[in-house]
Scaffold this motif. Structure first.
Motif, PDB file in Angstrom:
ATOM      1  N   VAL A 137       0.819  -1.215   0.000  1.00 30.93           N
ATOM      2  CA  VAL A 137       0.000   0.000   0.000  1.00 30.93           C
ATOM      3  C   VAL A 137       0.851   1.263   0.000  1.00 30.93           C
ATOM      4  CG1 VAL A 137      -1.854  -1.201   1.217  1.00 30.93           C
ATOM      5  CG2 VAL A 137      -0.147   0.071   2.520  1.00 30.93           C
ATOM      6  N   LEU A 138       2.163   1.123  -0.237  1.00 30.96           N
ATOM      7  CA  LEU A 138       3.033   2.286  -0.157  1.00 30.96           C
ATOM      8  C   LEU A 138       2.677   3.309  -1.223  1.00 30.96           C
ATOM      9  CD1 LEU A 138       5.447   3.587   1.260  1.00 30.96           C
ATOM     10  CD2 LEU A 138       6.954   2.456  -0.387  1.00 30.96           C
ATOM     11  N   GLY A 139       2.374   2.807  -2.394  1.00 33.21           N
ATOM     12  CA  GLY A 139       2.065   3.750  -3.462  1.00 33.21           C
ATOM     13  C   GLY A 139       0.604   4.114  -3.520  1.00 33.21           C
ATOM     14  N   ALA A 140      -0.253   3.475  -2.717  1.00 32.97           N
ATOM     15  CA  ALA A 140      -1.685   3.749  -2.761  1.00 32.97           C
ATOM     16  C   ALA A 140      -2.091   4.881  -1.842  1.00 32.97           C
ATOM     17  CB  ALA A 140      -2.462   2.499  -2.403  1.00 32.97           C
ATOM     18  N   GLY A 141      -1.193   5.294  -0.982  1.00 28.29           N
ATOM     19  CA  GLY A 141      -1.507   6.415  -0.088  1.00 28.29           C
ATOM     20  C   GLY A 141      -2.533   6.045   0.961  1.00 28.29           C
ATOM     21  N   GLY A 142      -2.406   4.846   1.598  1.00 24.92           N
ATOM     22  CA  GLY A 142      -3.378   4.396   2.601  1.00 24.92           C
ATOM     23  C   GLY A 142      -3.209   5.132   3.915  1.00 24.92           C
ATOM     24  N   HIS A 143      -4.106   4.849   4.833  1.00 30.63           N
ATOM     25  CA  HIS A 143      -4.067   5.466   6.156  1.00 30.63           C
ATOM     26  C   HIS A 143      -2.936   4.870   7.001  1.00 30.63           C
ATOM     27  CE1 HIS A 143      -7.850   7.565   5.392  1.00 30.63           C
ATOM     28  NE2 HIS A 143      -8.323   6.416   4.870  1.00 30.63           N
ATOM     29  N   ALA A 144      -2.533   5.632   8.006  1.00 29.52           N
ATOM     30  CA  ALA A 144      -1.402   5.196   8.838  1.00 29.52           C
ATOM     31  C   ALA A 144      -1.774   4.020   9.735  1.00 29.52           C
ATOM     32  CB  ALA A 144      -0.896   6.361   9.691  1.00 29.52           C
ATOM     33  N   TRP A 145      -3.049   3.889  10.054  1.00 27.98           N
ATOM     34  CA  TRP A 145      -3.460   2.803  10.960  1.00 27.98           C
ATOM     35  C   TRP A 145      -3.704   1.490  10.235  1.00 27.98           C
ATOM     36  CZ3 TRP A 145      -8.045   1.056   9.206  1.00 27.98           C
ATOM     37  CH2 TRP A 145      -8.874   1.949   8.482  1.00 27.98           C
ATOM     38  N   TYR A 146      -3.732   1.502   8.946  1.00 23.42           N
ATOM     39  CA  TYR A 146      -4.117   0.302   8.196  1.00 23.42           C
ATOM     40  C   TYR A 146      -3.073  -0.802   8.345  1.00 23.42           C
ATOM     41  CZ  TYR A 146      -5.313  -2.688   4.250  1.00 23.42           C
ATOM     42  OH  TYR A 146      -5.629  -3.774   3.469  1.00 23.42           O
ATOM     43  N   GLU A 147      -1.792  -0.448   8.204  1.00 21.56           N
ATOM     44  CA  GLU A 147      -0.748  -1.473   8.261  1.00 21.56           C
ATOM     45  C   GLU A 147      -0.670  -2.168   9.626  1.00 21.56           C
ATOM     46  OE1 GLU A 147      -0.239   1.585   7.388  1.00 21.56           O
ATOM     47  OE2 GLU A 147       0.490   1.674   5.305  1.00 21.56           O
ATOM     48  N   PRO A 148      -0.595  -1.435  10.769  1.00 22.08           N
ATOM     49  CA  PRO A 148      -0.515  -2.152  12.056  1.00 22.08           C
ATOM     50  C   PRO A 148      -1.790  -2.920  12.387  1.00 22.08           C
ATOM     51  CG  PRO A 148      -0.700   0.208  12.410  1.00 22.08           C
ATOM     52  CD  PRO A 148      -0.463   0.022  10.931  1.00 22.08           C
ATOM     53  N   LEU A 149      -2.965  -2.357  11.980  1.00 19.82           N
ATOM     54  CA  LEU A 149      -4.193  -3.078  12.276  1.00 19.82           C
ATOM     55  C   LEU A 149      -4.262  -4.395  11.497  1.00 19.82           C
ATOM     56  CD1 LEU A 149      -6.881  -3.049  13.777  1.00 19.82           C
ATOM     57  CD2 LEU A 149      -7.891  -1.866  11.805  1.00 19.82           C
ATOM     58  N   THR A 150      -3.914  -4.342  10.227  1.00 24.10           N
ATOM     59  CA  THR A 150      -3.925  -5.557   9.420  1.00 24.10           C
ATOM     60  C   THR A 150      -2.895  -6.566   9.931  1.00 24.10           C
ATOM     61  OG1 THR A 150      -4.626  -4.275   7.504  1.00 24.10           O
ATOM     62  CG2 THR A 150      -3.705  -6.467   7.095  1.00 24.10           C
ATOM     63  N   ALA A 151      -1.718  -6.088  10.251  1.00 26.91           N
ATOM     64  CA  ALA A 151      -0.673  -6.987  10.779  1.00 26.91           C
ATOM     65  C   ALA A 151      -1.082  -7.607  12.106  1.00 26.91           C
ATOM     66  CB  ALA A 151       0.639  -6.218  10.921  1.00 26.91           C
ATOM     67  N   GLY A 152      -1.757  -6.784  12.940  1.00 32.53           N
ATOM     68  CA  GLY A 152      -2.207  -7.323  14.231  1.00 32.53           C
ATOM     69  C   GLY A 152      -3.244  -8.412  14.064  1.00 32.53           C
ATOM     70  N   PHE A 153      -4.230  -8.187  13.164  1.00 33.55           N
ATOM     71  CA  PHE A 153      -5.238  -9.221  12.937  1.00 33.55           C
ATOM     72  C   PHE A 153      -4.613 -10.490  12.372  1.00 33.55           C
ATOM     73  CE2 PHE A 153      -8.590  -5.824  12.960  1.00 33.55           C
ATOM     74  CZ  PHE A 153      -9.347  -6.378  13.970  1.00 33.55           C
ATOM     75  N   MET A 154      -3.701 -10.340  11.431  1.00 30.15           N
ATOM     76  CA  MET A 154      -3.075 -11.521  10.834  1.00 30.15           C
ATOM     77  C   MET A 154      -2.266 -12.312  11.851  1.00 30.15           C
ATOM     78  SD  MET A 154      -3.854 -11.935   7.642  1.00 30.15           S
ATOM     79  CE  MET A 154      -2.481 -12.922   7.066  1.00 30.15           C
ATOM     80  N   SER A 155      -1.462 -11.580  12.639  1.00 28.96           N
ATOM     81  CA  SER A 155      -0.611 -12.279  13.618  1.00 28.96           C
ATOM     82  C   SER A 155      -1.440 -12.957  14.697  1.00 28.96           C
ATOM     83  CB  SER A 155       0.380 -11.295  14.244  1.00 28.96           C
ATOM     84  OG  SER A 155      -0.320 -10.224  14.882  1.00 28.96           O
ATOM     85  N   LEU A 156      -2.483 -12.264  15.203  1.00 28.08           N
ATOM     86  CA  LEU A 156      -3.342 -12.889  16.210  1.00 28.08           C
ATOM     87  C   LEU A 156      -4.129 -14.058  15.633  1.00 28.08           C
ATOM     88  CD1 LEU A 156      -4.783  -9.802  18.147  1.00 28.08           C
ATOM     89  CD2 LEU A 156      -3.169 -11.501  19.000  1.00 28.08           C
ATOM     90  N   GLY A 157      -4.583 -13.935  14.403  1.00 28.52           N
ATOM     91  CA  GLY A 157      -5.336 -15.013  13.787  1.00 28.52           C
ATOM     92  C   GLY A 157      -4.505 -16.268  13.565  1.00 28.52           C
ATOM     93  N   LEU A 158      -3.193 -16.104  13.327  1.00 26.10           N
ATOM     94  CA  LEU A 158      -2.334 -17.263  13.109  1.00 26.10           C
ATOM     95  C   LEU A 158      -1.733 -17.820  14.401  1.00 26.10           C
ATOM     96  CD1 LEU A 158      -0.414 -16.147   9.887  1.00 26.10           C
ATOM     97  CD2 LEU A 158      -2.232 -17.869  10.063  1.00 26.10           C
ATOM     98  N   THR A 159      -1.768 -17.041  15.483  1.00 29.71           N
ATOM     99  CA  THR A 159      -1.091 -17.458  16.724  1.00 29.71           C
ATOM    100  C   THR A 159      -2.073 -17.814  17.840  1.00 29.71           C
ATOM    101  OG1 THR A 159       0.769 -16.001  16.171  1.00 29.71           O
ATOM    102  CG2 THR A 159       0.626 -16.810  18.434  1.00 29.71           C
TER     103      THR A 159
END
Length: 448
Positions: A137-159
């Motif tokens: 999403v670097l070139g898409a200009g996404g929100h600052a909270w999108y990356e940590p929120l997505t990473a948090g859901f993925m990591s919690l969902g797998l762990t």
């Protein structure tokens, strides 16, 4: 079984002993999971080879080897989780990571180690996912909270799910093992209780046989001894005093009938198993023969039979019957002095029965072993006990011994009766050459 079959079984047992799976189903499951994980990592190794500028076969072989580690998840779960954490940056081994975390949480590994490795896997998954999402999403200009929120859901969902499910399965397994051990322990305790119950039953049967033998001895031996003494007297006076011989013969017959009646009643109780019936039954009374007071003899016999058959019902001879018992011995010509000290009172039925049996057996022993000796019977009512003593002097030289058989169990039976009630029994020769039997029984009613 042939030697070849035995060798094959031994080889199979040795092969199974080298593996860590307890069941074949567990081995098939682990091998299947390892094959799927190896195939997954081999496919993901192609992308890893392009990213790392490595030949594709190298990436495929690397992924295959990494995924195959899952086959040892039961034996070394920590190693499987460490391998999955190490290969997280290569974005391979998702199945290995999930299954490894579940196996680690369900195993007996200390919880602090489980928490540490789960935290490492969570952190590694979060970092890799955060970096990958940020690049996308670097070139898409996404929100600052999108990356940590997505990473948090993925990591919690797998762990979190495999760890929590593994903790639940491990706790359930430990609970089942604890219940199984408790069931085994209860089974052993029940087996021990059954053995003890059988031992108690055998002991109770032995005690009952001993009690029956003691009652038979006490009820029958005394009366038969008197019969033998009267028969000897009958033989001595048959020609000299016919009238006295007739009286003695009638007395012997009456005593024999009373002894048979008591014995028949006792055996009837043993066969029917109803002790209360004999406790209430009384032997038939016959009129006195030639002035002999058989009423007292019959009453004592009825009381003796009731005590033998209905001890549990509280019926049987009492202290009041001792005077009639002494009268029976006086009828044989024995000189018996009877004295009572203290105020007479009622005692527990078993105390009165035991006191009566002690005096009865002591008088029987005098008839057997000290014919013609003078006898002193003492009965003392004390504050919290009752005492009895039967002492005979030196046997008379002019009186022939009746030759009564002796089984040698009389004194033993008296001692058992007295000690069973918590009393004291003493017997032995006196300094004057006679014999003394003494017993002290506690007043169980007052003790209660």
């Amino acid at each position: 079984m042939t030697a070849t079959g035995a060798d094959q079984d031994a080889a199979g047992s040795t092969a199974r002993a080298l593996l860590w799976w307890g069941r074949r189903r567990s081995a098939v499951l682990d091998v299947g999971l390892a094959a799927v994980s190896a195939a997954e990592c081999a496919v993901q190794g192609v992308g890893f080879a392009y990213q790392a500028a490595l030949p594709v076969p190298v990436g495929v072989v690397f992924g295959f080897l990494v995924g195959s580690v899952l086959v040892v998840r039961r034996r070394w779960p920590i190693a499987v989780v460490l391998v999955s954490v190490a290969t997280t940056p290569a974005e391979m081994g998702f199945l290995m990571a999930v299954v490894g975390l579940y196996t680690l949480a369900a195993s007996e590994v200390p919880r602090r180690i489980v928490a540490t490795l789960a935290g490492m896997s969570l952190a590694a998954t979060f970092i890799v996912t955060f970096v990958r999402v940020r690049q996308d999403v670097l070139g898409a200009g996404g929100h600052a909270w999108y990356e940590p929120l997505t990473a948090g859901f993925m990591s919690l969902g797998l762990t979190a799910p495999p760890v929590l499910f593994g903790l639940y399965i491990g706790a359930r397994r430990r609970l089942m093992e604890s219940l199984r051990e408790r069931a085994d322990s209860l089974e052993q305790e029940l087996s021990l209780l059954a053995d003890r119950a059988e031992q108690r039953a055998q002991w109770a049967r032995q005690e009952e046989r001993t009690r029956i033998a003691r009652e038979m001895h006490d009820v029958v031996a005394h009366r038969v001894s008197l019969m033998v003494v009267h028969a000897a007297a009958l033989q001595a006076v048959a020609l000299k005093d016919p009238q006295k011989a007739v009286r003695n013969a009638a007395l012997v017959g009456d005593m024999g009938r009373q002894a048979l009646t008591e014995l028949r009643e006792m055996l009837g109780v043993l066969r029917s198993g109803d002790p209360e019936a004999a406790a209430t039954a009384a032997p038939p009374q016959r009129p006195a023969a030639e002035g002999v007071p058989l009423a007292a003899v019959g009453a004592a016999a009825a009381a003796a039979a009731a005590a033998a058959a209905g001890a549990g019902a509280g019926a049987g001879p009492s202290l009041a019957d001792i005077e009639a018992l002494v009268g029976q011995s006086r009828m044989t010509g024995m000189v018996v002095e009877f004295a009572v000290h203290g105020d007479a009172r009622g005692y527990a039925p078993e105390v009165e029965q035991t006191a009566y049996r002690v005096v009865q057996e002591a008088l029987t022993n005098v008839h057997k072993h000290a014919a013609g000796a003078e006898v002193r019977v003492r009965l003392a009512h004390r504050e919290a006990e009752v005492a009895m003593q039967v002492e005979n002097g030196v046997p008379g030289t002019a009186v022939a011994a009746p030759g009564l058989p002796s089984g040698g169990n009389g004194l033993l039976g008296m001692r058992e009766r007295v000690t069973a009630l918590g009393g004291v029994f003493v017997s032995g020769p006196t300094d004057a050459g006679g014999f003394r039997v003494s017993a002290v029984l506690p007043d169980r009613g007052r003790a209660a």
